[in-house]
Design an enzyme around this catalytic site. Structure first.
Site, short mmCIF file in Angstrom:
data_model
loop_
_atom_site.label_atom_id
_atom_site.label_comp_id
_atom_site.label_asym_id
_atom_site.label_seq_id
_atom_site.Cartn_x
_atom_site.Cartn_y
_atom_site.Cartn_z
CD GLU A 12 38.56 44.93 35.05
OE1 GLU A 12 39.73 43.81 35.29
OE2 GLU A 12 37.37 44.36 35.71
N GLY A 78 45.55 37.53 33.77
CA GLY A 78 47.12 37.15 34.09
C GLY A 78 47.60 36.38 32.98
CB ILE A 152 46.58 31.65 38.87
CG1 ILE A 152 45.04 30.92 38.76
CG2 ILE A 152 47.64 30.67 38.60
CD1 ILE A 152 45.02 29.83 39.55
CG ASP A 196 48.78 39.02 36.98
OD1 ASP A 196 48.85 37.83 36.94
OD2 ASP A 196 47.41 39.57 37.04
#
Length: 229
Positions: A12, A78, A152, A196
Site C-alpha cells: 500500500e 472490502g 471478512i 474485494d
C-alpha cells in the site's frame, strides 16, 4: 506542514515511495518510517502491518514521535455496499469497530464506554479528496467504514455488519487510527480502494487486485498532496 501517510501493508505504500524517490528511512519502535519532501510538505510514510493494535501503535508514533500534523490513511478495503466495485474509491465519513462486543451489558455492538461509537473524519481533508475526485472524473463514495481484526470472506457476516453499522466498506485498521487521531486532536482521513467484495470470493479477489487497487489509492493521495501544498 508535516503530513503522515499510513498504509497497513507494504504494497500500500510502495507506489508512494516509488513516486517520491529520495526518502530517508528511520527505524523506531519495531517499525520503519520513511521521511520525504514534496512541494514544501514534510512527509512521513509508513505501513503498520495488519490489525488494529499495529495500526494504533504506528499512528501514535507518527503523531507523537514524528510530530505529524495531519494523517492520511491510504489502502484497500472490502466492499459492503452493492454500489462499490473492485477498484472504486471510498472515503470514510466516520469509522466504527464491528468486532467490539459488550452487548451483555446492554450496549450496542461496537460501543466502548468513554469513547465514541462512530468517529468522524476531518471534513476539510475529505473536502480536498472530493475536489481531487471531481477534477479527475472519479466517482468517490463517502460512507461509513467498519474495522475489525478479521478478514471478512463470508456473505452472512458481511450482511450483518451492513445492517448493524450501516457500513459501506470494511477493513482491519481504520477505526483504530481514527481513535488515535481523534484523541490527540489531529485531522485525519481514511481513503480506501476496493480490492474485494467481502464474500466467498474475497480471498481470491484480494490477492489479485491488491497491487492495482493500492496503486489507485496512492495516486489519489498524491493528488490530495498537490492541493494541500
Amino acid at each position: 506542514m508535516k503530513i503522515a501517510i499510513l498504509g497497513a501493508m507494504v504494497e500500500e505504500i510502495t507506489p508512494l515511495l516509488s513516486f517520491f524517490g529520495n526518502h530517508h528511512k528511520v527505524s523506531y519502535a519495531g517499525n520503519d518510517y520513511y521521511e520525504a519532501h514534496y512541494k514544501g510538505i514534510d512527509l512521513v510514510i509508513a505501513y503498520s502491518k495488519i490489525g488494529k493494535v499495529n495500526a494504533a501503535l504506528t499512528a501514535s508514533a507518527l503523531l507523537m514521535h514524528f510530530g505529524c500534523e495531519k494523517l492520511i490513511f491510504s489502502g484497500v478495503a472490502g466492499a459492503i455496499s452493492p454500489e462499490l466495485k473492485i477498484g472504486d474509491l471510498v472515503i470514510a465519513s466516520s469509522l466504527c469497530q464491528h468486532d467490539v462486543d459488550i452487548t451483555a451489558f446492554g450496549h450496542p455492538f461496537g460501543f466502548i464506554p468513554e469513547s465514541k461509537h462512530f468517529i468522524p473524519s476531518d471534513e476539510r481533508l475529505n473536502g480536498v479528496a472530493k475536489g481531487v475526485a471531481q477534477s479527475k472524473g472519479i466517482a468517490l463514495k463517502e460512507g461509513i467504514i467498519a474495522t475489525g481484526d478479521q478478514f471478512i470472506a463470508d456473505s452472512l457476516k458481511k450482511e450483518w455488519i451492513r445492517k448493524t453499522f450501516n457500513a459501506d466498506a470494511l477493513e482491519m485498521e481504520g477505526a483504530s487510527v481514527a481513535v488515535v487521531c481523534d484523541t490527540l486532536g489531529v485531522p485525519f482521513c481514511v481513503l480506501r480502494a476496493i480490492s474485494d467484495a467481502a464474500d466467498m470470493e474475497a480471498g481470491f479477489s484480494f490477492d489479485e487486485f491488491l497491487v492495482s487497487s493500492a496503486k489507485v489509492s496512492a495516486e489519489f493521495v498524491i493528488g490530495m498532496l498537490d492541493r494541500l501544498a
